[in-house]
Write a protein that holds these residues in place. Structure first.
Motif: not given
Length: 381
Positions: A37, A65, A123-125, A219
């Protein structure tokens, strides 16, 4: 005054030691990045003693977030158990994916190496660990431990369809949020999914998840569930990894009423079909004594002859009933008035008008000519 070689050597060694201690503070530290990321987290200053305050600047994070920022020891390989949770900060990223927060510097529960641990909540890790030496806290080598999974949340999703109503195998999805609490990454883990129903033994299925769970990371694992055809009722679903039970969930499958309806119809249709088939066979095999009967006559029937021995029969035809005829009028015999007074017809006088219309009266007049004259004379006399 001249300085000897030994004091000069000691001064050089002391200067080198001071320079080594001050080097982490003098050199700027590069911000850490999350793997895969563009998120970064930079601490200013790069090191501090307990009681100070550090400013954490983040860029490249998911917009709007929630994010938590913690000071952790042992590089946060054991998760939040090695972090100073009491002084941690929670925030929400801006529309541009950035944030700025003041974090109090304290002694973490575990020794250094220490990091600033920033991670998303929903949300996304996305997780970023920024090295942050804490002055006065000893640094201990990290003990290497294998990756250990810790289940955070678990649920079973999915529903039935029209085909499952008729007994098709139901399908569900087992969703579990897994955290790696070890300090080693877990790569391509193989899970075991066991389903059990009532008193039957557990049916195990293996599922390999492709990916890497970093130390201290989490995850979401989606494992497909396949049940047997016609499965219904309550089931217990167990998720295992490495021989260790992670979580157990309960799911209830609906009753396949279409199968029940099918068997009910089958129990009704098959006997009726066999009965009608038997009637058709018997009607075809049975001999017909009159192969061409008259269209207006009934079927020939066999009757026993009067006085015949048992088993001796003869054929007769059932004739249609005769139509009913109206009864025919029978003329009454004339009765003379002097033998049955009052019962005979009253004859009209000569001056009473035309002859009566009754045929019996006319017949009596024709057979007794002049009787009316005689009768009139007898009456007048």
């Amino acid at each position: 005054m001249t300085v000897g070689p030994l004091p000069r050597l000691a001064a050089l060694l002391a200067g080198a030691l001071l320079l080594a201690l001050a080097l982490p503070v003098l050199l700027p530290q590069a911000p850490a990045r999350a793997a895969g990321t563009g998120a970064t987290a930079k601490a200013t200053p790069g090191t501090a003693a307990p009681g100070a305050t550090a400013t954490i600047l983040g860029t490249g994070w998911p917009v709007n977030t929630p994010v938590t920022v913690l000071l952790c020891g042992q590089n946060a390989v054991n998760g939040t158990d090695s972090c100073a949770n009491a002084t941690g900060r929670a925030l929400t990223t801006s529309a541009g994916g950035g944030f700025a927060v003041q974090l109090a510097v304290v002694k973490p529960p575990q020794p250094c190496p220490c990091v600033i641990h920033a991670t998303t909540v929903t949300g996304a890790n996305v997780t970023v660990d920024t090295p942050f030496p804490v002055i006065g806290v000893a640094s201990v080598p990290i003990k290497q431990t294998p990756g250990t999974m810790l289940p955070l949340t678990a649920s079973i999703s999915g529903g039935g369809s029209l085909m499952t109503w008729f007994g098709a195998p139901p399908h569900r999805t087992f969703k579990a949020m897994i955290a790696n609490v070890g300090n080693s990454a877990i790569t391509d883990p193989v899970f075991r999914m066991g389903t059990s129903h009532s008193v039957y033994s557990t049916d195990w299925q293996e599922y390999q998840w492709s990916g890497v769970i970093a130390p201290g990371g989490r995850q979401e694992i989606d494992v497909p569930l396949d049940f047997a055809a016609g499965a219904h009722g309550g089931y217990s679903v167990e998720l295992d990894y490495g021989g260790t039970e992670l979580t157990v969930q309960q799911v209830r499958l609906p009753q396949p009423w279409g199968v029940t309806l099918f068997w009910l119809l089958l129990c009704v249709v098959v006997p009726v079909g066999l009965f009608r088939t038997g009637l058709a066979v018997v009607d075809r095999v049975r001999p017909d004594p009159d192969p061409a009967p008259a269209p207006f006559l009934g079927r020939a029937r066999r009757r026993a002859a009067p006085g015949a021995a048992p088993g001796r029969e003869y054929d007769t035809l059932a004739l249609p009933p005769m139509p009913a005829h109206p009864p025919r009028a029978v003329p009454l015999a004339p009765t003379l008035p002097w033998f049955a007074p009052g019962s005979g017809p009253v004859l009209p006088k000569a001056d009473d008008g035309p002859a009566p219309a009754d045929p019996l009266v006319r017949t009596a007049q024709a057979r007794t000519p002049g009787s009316s004259t005689l009768l009139d004379k007898g009456i007048d006399a």
